[in-house]
Scaffold this motif. Structure first.
Motif, short mmCIF file in Angstrom:
data_model
loop_
_atom_site.label_atom_id
_atom_site.label_comp_id
_atom_site.label_asym_id
_atom_site.label_seq_id
_atom_site.Cartn_x
_atom_site.Cartn_y
_atom_site.Cartn_z
N ALA A 118 1.25 -35.69 56.36
CA ALA A 118 -0.05 -35.59 56.76
C ALA A 118 -0.02 -34.55 57.91
O ALA A 118 -0.89 -33.56 58.03
N GLU A 119 0.77 -34.51 58.89
CA GLU A 119 0.89 -33.86 60.21
C GLU A 119 1.29 -32.55 59.53
O GLU A 119 0.64 -31.35 60.16
N ASP A 120 2.06 -32.27 58.71
CA ASP A 120 2.51 -30.95 58.21
C ASP A 120 1.22 -30.06 57.56
O ASP A 120 1.19 -28.98 57.79
N ILE A 121 0.57 -30.99 56.67
CA ILE A 121 -0.39 -30.22 56.05
C ILE A 121 -1.46 -29.82 57.14
O ILE A 121 -2.04 -28.96 56.92
N ALA A 122 -1.73 -30.63 57.90
CA ALA A 122 -2.76 -30.38 59.03
C ALA A 122 -2.15 -29.00 59.63
O ALA A 122 -3.17 -28.10 60.14
N ALA A 123 -1.04 -28.83 59.81
CA ALA A 123 -0.56 -27.70 60.63
C ALA A 123 -0.71 -26.61 59.66
O ALA A 123 -0.81 -25.49 60.22
N GLU A 124 -0.68 -26.65 58.50
CA GLU A 124 -0.82 -25.33 57.51
C GLU A 124 -2.44 -25.06 57.62
O GLU A 124 -2.61 -24.04 57.11
N LEU A 125 -3.22 -25.95 57.64
CA LEU A 125 -4.55 -25.79 57.55
C LEU A 125 -5.42 -25.65 58.65
O LEU A 125 -6.57 -25.26 58.73
N GLU A 126 -4.75 -25.69 59.73
CA GLU A 126 -5.55 -25.71 61.26
C GLU A 126 -6.05 -24.14 61.40
O GLU A 126 -6.71 -24.13 62.04
N ALA A 127 -5.21 -23.18 61.02
CA ALA A 127 -5.79 -21.94 61.26
C ALA A 127 -7.31 -21.66 60.75
O ALA A 127 -8.01 -20.92 61.35
N ASP A 128 -7.47 -22.36 59.54
CA ASP A 128 -8.69 -21.86 58.92
C ASP A 128 -9.84 -22.94 58.94
O ASP A 128 -10.86 -22.81 58.51
N HIS A 129 -9.37 -23.94 59.34
CA HIS A 129 -10.26 -25.37 59.40
C HIS A 129 -10.03 -26.30 60.59
O HIS A 129 -9.22 -26.21 61.18
N GLU A 130 -11.29 -27.09 60.80
CA GLU A 130 -11.07 -27.86 61.92
C GLU A 130 -10.60 -29.29 61.09
O GLU A 130 -11.13 -29.89 60.28
N VAL A 131 -9.16 -29.66 61.40
CA VAL A 131 -8.56 -30.76 61.03
C VAL A 131 -8.40 -31.89 61.89
O VAL A 131 -7.79 -31.43 63.17
N THR A 132 -8.27 -33.08 61.46
CA THR A 132 -7.92 -34.26 62.17
C THR A 132 -6.99 -34.99 61.38
O THR A 132 -7.30 -35.10 59.89
N VAL A 133 -5.86 -35.65 62.11
CA VAL A 133 -5.27 -36.29 61.17
C VAL A 133 -5.34 -37.95 61.74
O VAL A 133 -5.25 -38.19 62.85
N THR A 134 -5.68 -38.70 60.71
CA THR A 134 -5.76 -40.45 61.02
C THR A 134 -5.08 -41.16 60.17
O THR A 134 -5.19 -41.00 58.91
N ASN A 135 -4.53 -42.12 60.79
CA ASN A 135 -3.86 -43.39 60.21
C ASN A 135 -4.93 -44.13 59.38
O ASN A 135 -5.80 -44.43 60.04
N LEU A 136 -4.86 -44.46 58.14
CA LEU A 136 -6.02 -45.15 57.42
C LEU A 136 -6.12 -46.62 58.15
O LEU A 136 -7.07 -47.32 58.30
N SER A 137 -5.15 -47.28 58.89
CA SER A 137 -5.14 -48.25 59.47
C SER A 137 -6.22 -48.27 60.77
O SER A 137 -6.60 -49.08 61.26
N ASP A 138 -6.47 -46.91 61.16
CA ASP A 138 -7.41 -46.68 62.13
C ASP A 138 -8.79 -46.24 61.71
O ASP A 138 -9.65 -45.67 62.52
N PHE A 139 -8.80 -46.44 60.50
CA PHE A 139 -9.97 -45.61 59.93
C PHE A 139 -10.92 -46.95 59.14
O PHE A 139 -10.36 -47.93 58.29
N ALA A 140 -12.31 -46.81 59.31
CA ALA A 140 -13.04 -47.73 58.79
C ALA A 140 -13.98 -47.22 57.64
O ALA A 140 -14.19 -45.99 57.69
N PRO A 141 -14.45 -47.73 56.59
CA PRO A 141 -15.17 -47.33 55.64
C PRO A 141 -16.34 -46.67 56.36
O PRO A 141 -16.95 -45.62 55.74
N THR A 142 -16.95 -47.28 57.16
CA THR A 142 -18.28 -46.55 57.76
C THR A 142 -17.91 -45.45 58.53
O THR A 142 -18.84 -44.47 58.84
N ASP A 143 -16.75 -45.11 58.77
CA ASP A 143 -16.39 -43.71 59.35
C ASP A 143 -16.49 -42.54 58.52
O ASP A 143 -16.51 -41.44 58.80
N PHE A 144 -16.77 -42.70 57.20
CA PHE A 144 -16.81 -41.42 56.16
C PHE A 144 -18.01 -40.83 56.40
O PHE A 144 -19.10 -41.48 56.49
N ASP A 145 -17.89 -39.68 56.37
CA ASP A 145 -18.93 -38.54 56.62
C ASP A 145 -19.06 -37.63 55.38
O ASP A 145 -18.09 -36.84 55.01
N ALA A 146 -20.24 -37.42 54.88
CA ALA A 146 -20.57 -36.64 53.65
C ALA A 146 -20.23 -35.33 54.01
O ALA A 146 -19.95 -34.31 52.95
N GLY A 147 -20.01 -34.69 55.26
CA GLY A 147 -19.76 -33.42 55.70
C GLY A 147 -18.40 -33.23 55.86
O GLY A 147 -18.12 -31.96 56.33
#
Lengths: 155, 413
Positions: A18-47
């Motif tokens: 996941a961190e390696d993919i982020a490094a690949e995409l970071e030049a063109d996009h705004e990328v965050t890496v999060t462990n699913l253990s730190d993510f709640a279903p209410t955190d999803f955002d349509a944008g």
């Protein structure tokens, strides 16, 4: 575009990918890496476009870090209409019955709750000849391009 | 100046600890010390050679040395005096040296020739530099133990040469396996099947073996869901038929004695229906590990620990992995343990009143040290020497490892 890479891991391999993919995409996009253990279903955002990188553990089960998320999804009866995601699986074909069962469970869970999958799930085999990133980087650039079209945003 | 942490043992527990420390604080100076000239401990020498997917965690660990600034000090055994020296020179010292000695059964006859312990056998099979010679197991093997190590050995002993393609099982072990004439393997657990320590997925994998016929005797029943998975996996093995190597699973038998005149000839058990004797040419024990005769007195350190549960032995001295908890848990559990300890160490370091200690200067330049660059030379040589049906050919002696590690790149004319 806004991209969140969510990983489910047990030994850390999916986290590293996941961190390696982020490094690949970071030049063109705004990328965050999060462990699913730190993510709640209410955190999803349509944008935001979600790249889910998930391993398999035990008998085709979700890895430990994804299990609380799966339980929360079920308990909350999460509604993910308008949420877009793509999935990449890590598995080991030594265990052929349940090969990559974890990432399939995650896809099923997302779709059941109304999320839209972008592109096909791509899976890596730890007992195969490929390096995970050699499959994951082309997958990521392809699904991100598809998501840009679908979600109506320029990259 | 950054804080310095020395980790004794470059196996999975030590590497995961280094990873967690460096992820949180990239400026820490983290050093991994190992008594072997090569890193990765049981990932290299304990994970079975036909489970290469499980060894993929090595790619994470390599990054510690290649990108994150950790240093490897191989071929350095830490004894009491060196531990004192490390504690004087590092802000934190962590013992992650594992447990390398085989637990004994504690029954009469277990010193007879023909009694073989799993750790000793896996070291020999997996090309560990301290291994004994490979033993002759004979036609009938009793395998005592129901953990994943027992299942690994069962699977390896029963595999055909074709089924080892892609592994890193060495030449000597491959030849040895080909010359063994094992007809029967009886794997015995003290517990009922539902309480066995093996993972169901490991048992299922046995069903893929081409050369075996498997019989499961009295696996019993349970209402416990985890136990039920194990019983179900065992039940699935009854379809594995037609091969010439017979595998029999037995449960609820406690060994009483290894019997024989000059060599094991039978193993006597007590079970629910009284005593029973199983004829055997060898008794293979895979019942766990413990601290052996090691330069560090592990058991004394752990029993005297200030907070054993948190991994704190004394101020600035910690323990993790099997060294702390005992021989339980697979790679993910040791990762979780290491992550918890990293949090504790970082909290302790944050409130240390003293100035940072000098760290690795005390080790750098010591005679005989193998660096990470030395390991890379060994690794490259092993990969290059692999035959077509192997992914690696391990170098099995310290002398060869050291010769490679210290070789200069260009041969001197």
């Amino acid at each position: 575009m806004m991209i969140t890479i969510l990983y489910g891991t047990e030994t850390g391999n999916a986290e590293m990918l996941a961190e390696d993919i982020a490094a690949e995409l970071e030049a063109d996009h705004e990328v965050t890496v999060t462990n699913l253990s730190d993510f709640a279903p209410t955190d999803f955002d349509a944008g935001t476009f979600y790249l889910m990188v998930c391993s398999t553990y035990g008998d085709g089960e979700l890895p430990a870090s994804a299990q609380p998320f799966a339980e929360a999804m079920a308990a909350a009866g999460a509604q993910l209409l308008g949420v877009h995601f793509a999935a990449f699986g890590l598995g080991d074909s030594e265990y052929d019955d349940t090969f990559n069962g974890g990432s399939q469970r995650l896809v099923d869970l997302m779709v059941t709750h109304g999320a839209t999958q972008i592109g096909a799930r791509v899976i890596h085999d730890a007992s195969g000849p490929d390096m995970a990133e050699d499959l994951a980087f082309p997958w990521a650039s392809e699904v991100v391009a598809l998501a840009c079209e679908t979600m109506g945003e320029a990259a | 100046m950054s804080r310095a942490v020395a980790i004794v043992g470059a196996g999975p527990s030590g590497c995961y600890l280094a990873q967690a420390l460096l992820k949180a604080e990239p400026d820490l100076a983290v050093d991994l010390i190992d008594r072997l000239p090569v890193p990765y401990g049981l990932v290299r020498y304990g994970v079975a050679p036909d489970h290469q997917g499980t060894k993929a965690v090595i790619r994470q660990f390599a990054r510690l040395f290649e990108r994150q600034g950790a240093q490897f000090f191989g071929n350095l055994a830490v004894d009491g005096p060196l531990l004192d020296e490390l504690r004087a020179n590092y802000d934190a010292v962590v013992l992650a040296a594992g447990l390398s000695a085989d637990r004994a059964l504690g029954i009469p006859g277990e010193d007879l020739p023909g009694v073989v312990r799993a750790g000793a056998l896996t070291r020999a099979l997996y090309d560990h530099p301290d291994a004994d010679a490979l033993p002759d197991l004979g036609r009938r093997v009793v395998l005592m133990g129901n953990g994943n190590v027992a299942i690994d050995l069962l699977r390896l002993l029963a595999k055909s040469p074709d089924e080892l393609a892609g592994s890193d099982l060495g030449l000597a072990a491959t030849d040895w396996l080909a010359t063994q004439e094992i007809e029967d393997i009886t794997i015995v657990g003290r517990s009922p099947a539902a309480a066995a320590k093996f993972d169901a997925v490991m048992v299922k994998e046995l069903g893929k073996l081409s050369g075996v016929t498997i019989e499961v005797v009295d696996a019993g029943e349970t209402t416990d869901p985890e136990g039920a998975k194990k019983i179900e996996a065992l039940a699935g093995l009854s379809a594995t038929q037609g091969g010439s190597t017979h595998i029999t699973f037995r449960f609820g038998l406690t060994p009483i004695a290894a019997e024989g005149d000059g060599r094991v000839e039978a193993v006597r058990f007590s079970g629910p229906s009284g005593e029973e004797t199983i004829v055997a040419d060898s008794l293979l024990t895979a019942i766990g590990f413990e601290a052996g005769v090691e330069p560090l007195n592990r058991d004394r350190l752990i029993t005297s620990a200030a907070e054993a549960g948190a991994g704190l032995i004394a101020p600035g001295l910690y323990a993790t992995g099997w060294f702390r908890r005992g021989p339980r848990g697979t790679i993910p559990e040791n990762r979780a343990d290491a992550q918890a300890l990293a949090t504790r160490i970082l909290a302790d370091l944050a409130v240390l009143p003293d100035a940072p200690k000098p760290g690795r200067a005390v080790l750098t330049g010591r005679a005989g040290i193998v660096t990470y660059e030395g390991w890379q030379k060994i690794d490259a040589a092993e990969t290059a020497a692999a035959s077509a049906d192997r992914c690696r050919r391990k170098i099995a002696t310290r002398a060869e490892m050291l010769a490679l590690a210290t070789a200069t790149k260009e041969p001197v004319e």
